[in-house]
Design a protein around this motif. Sequence first.
Motif, PDB file in Angstrom:
ATOM      1  N   LEU A 185      25.125  23.567   8.718  1.00 12.46           N
ATOM      2  CA  LEU A 185      26.228  23.914   9.621  1.00 12.46           C
ATOM      3  C   LEU A 185      26.585  22.802  10.596  1.00 12.46           C
ATOM      4  CD1 LEU A 185      25.335  27.632  10.402  1.00 12.46           C
ATOM      5  CD2 LEU A 185      27.323  26.812   9.148  1.00 12.46           C
ATOM      6  N   LEU A 186      25.721  21.835  10.742  1.00  9.89           N
ATOM      7  CA  LEU A 186      26.002  20.715  11.632  1.00  9.89           C
ATOM      8  C   LEU A 186      27.283  19.999  11.227  1.00  9.89           C
ATOM      9  CD1 LEU A 186      24.982  18.930  13.997  1.00  9.89           C
ATOM     10  CD2 LEU A 186      23.719  17.598  12.300  1.00  9.89           C
ATOM     11  N   PHE A 187      27.606  20.048   9.928  1.00 18.54           N
ATOM     12  CA  PHE A 187      28.788  19.347   9.414  1.00 18.54           C
ATOM     13  C   PHE A 187      29.885  20.322   8.973  1.00 18.54           C
ATOM     14  CE2 PHE A 187      24.906  16.960   8.303  1.00 18.54           C
ATOM     15  CZ  PHE A 187      25.103  15.843   9.098  1.00 18.54           C
ATOM     16  N   SER A 188      29.774  21.575   9.390  1.00 17.95           N
ATOM     17  CA  SER A 188      30.713  22.599   8.945  1.00 17.95           C
ATOM     18  C   SER A 188      31.842  22.811   9.949  1.00 17.95           C
ATOM     19  CB  SER A 188      29.975  23.917   8.717  1.00 17.95           C
ATOM     20  OG  SER A 188      30.884  24.946   8.373  1.00 17.95           O
ATOM     21  N   GLU A 189      33.005  23.192   9.427  1.00 23.12           N
ATOM     22  CA  GLU A 189      34.153  23.522  10.258  1.00 23.12           C
ATOM     23  C   GLU A 189      34.465  25.011  10.170  1.00 23.12           C
ATOM     24  OE1 GLU A 189      35.644  21.576  12.390  1.00 23.12           O
ATOM     25  OE2 GLU A 189      34.356  19.884  11.842  1.00 23.12           O
ATOM     26  N   ASN A 195      28.111  24.862  15.068  1.00 23.30           N
ATOM     27  CA  ASN A 195      27.838  23.499  14.614  1.00 23.30           C
ATOM     28  C   ASN A 195      27.485  22.539  15.743  1.00 23.30           C
ATOM     29  OD1 ASN A 195      30.291  23.178  15.856  1.00 23.30           O
ATOM     30  ND2 ASN A 195      31.417  22.543  14.026  1.00 23.30           N
ATOM     31  N   ASP A 196      27.238  23.080  16.939  1.00 17.72           N
ATOM     32  CA  ASP A 196      26.924  22.186  18.064  1.00 17.72           C
ATOM     33  C   ASP A 196      25.532  22.439  18.644  1.00 17.72           C
ATOM     34  OD1 ASP A 196      27.590  24.662  19.050  1.00 17.72           O
ATOM     35  OD2 ASP A 196      28.731  23.914  20.772  1.00 17.72           O
ATOM     36  N   LEU A 197      24.651  22.986  17.811  1.00 19.88           N
ATOM     37  CA  LEU A 197      23.262  23.125  18.227  1.00 19.88           C
ATOM     38  C   LEU A 197      22.552  21.782  18.067  1.00 19.88           C
ATOM     39  CD1 LEU A 197      22.428  26.518  16.443  1.00 19.88           C
ATOM     40  CD2 LEU A 197      23.006  26.166  18.853  1.00 19.88           C
ATOM     41  N   PRO A 198      21.400  21.588  18.709  1.00 21.63           N
ATOM     42  CA  PRO A 198      20.637  20.342  18.502  1.00 21.63           C
ATOM     43  C   PRO A 198      20.323  20.155  17.017  1.00 21.63           C
ATOM     44  CG  PRO A 198      19.770  21.548  20.372  1.00 21.63           C
ATOM     45  CD  PRO A 198      20.781  22.453  19.726  1.00 21.63           C
TER      46      PRO A 198
END
Length: 304
Positions: A185-189, A195-198
């Motif tokens: 999810l770090l790279f998901s829209e 997608n803005d968690l550590p």
Amino acid sequence: MKNTNSNTKFILLHPYIQKQGSSNLLWLLAFISFFTLAFLATLIYTREQSTSSTITTTTFGFTTTTLPSTVINTLLYYASKSNDTYHMPYSDLKTISDVLRKCSSPCNFLIFGLTHETLLWKALNHNGRTIFIDENRYYAAYIEEKHPEIDVYDVQYTTKRSEMKELITSAKEQVKNECRPVQNLLFSECRLGLNDLPNHVYEVDWDVILVDGPRGDWPDAPGRMSAIFTAGVLARSKKGGNPKTHVFVHDFCGKVEKLCGNEFLCKGNLVEDTETLGHYVVEKMDEKSVHFCIDHSSGAAASS
């Protein structure tokens, strides 16, 4: 005169020799006593530590370190007797606690929401990794300052509870792209994905996830749609560890909690539910999967 002198010398020297021997003997006895007491103190302290602080057992090849049952039961009892209006009932606390106790060590426990039970979850997951996610950056900073042992991160939710149906529809339309059930999810829209968690939060194989936040008491409140969706993706995207993840949704009587739970955690994975708590067991999936639920109708049925 000579004999008298020799006798006198004998009388003068004899006590001195005895005194010197007695002094050396006393020092030797003191030396032995000191090390004996030190050894006994160390032995007693070690035994007390091993019996009172933690209990270590080996189950199915995993070494698990847990708190003694009496300590756990005491913590649960007093937490359930709190005067706080929003505290969990004993039955819900016990259900989550039982799962944590069976978790292999170290147990990875992710909680959405800082609540009355925050310190309890940290204590029950003894020697495990416990991370909290909350939408209130000021309260998160306050908790972290007051309790440095608590690992908490704040996140900005972009959803509104009033948009729930629209967000679910959007996620279904994008299930083969941005809203896939297996992804980083770090790279998901995806609108429902956080997608803005550590970075390291996405890399951990979570054993237990509790959704007890964010707020959803009014139409413009963020609601728990994103938290539930994110929990479902994290559970299905595990790289190692136990292939099953226990996901708990608190306030299960709420429309958002039940609808999104059955949609993204799947009704077929619901192993236990009460008026206030839903307990799902979600298995990891192949990275090419494009459906959240094996029974594709389960989510739709829950939505109707």
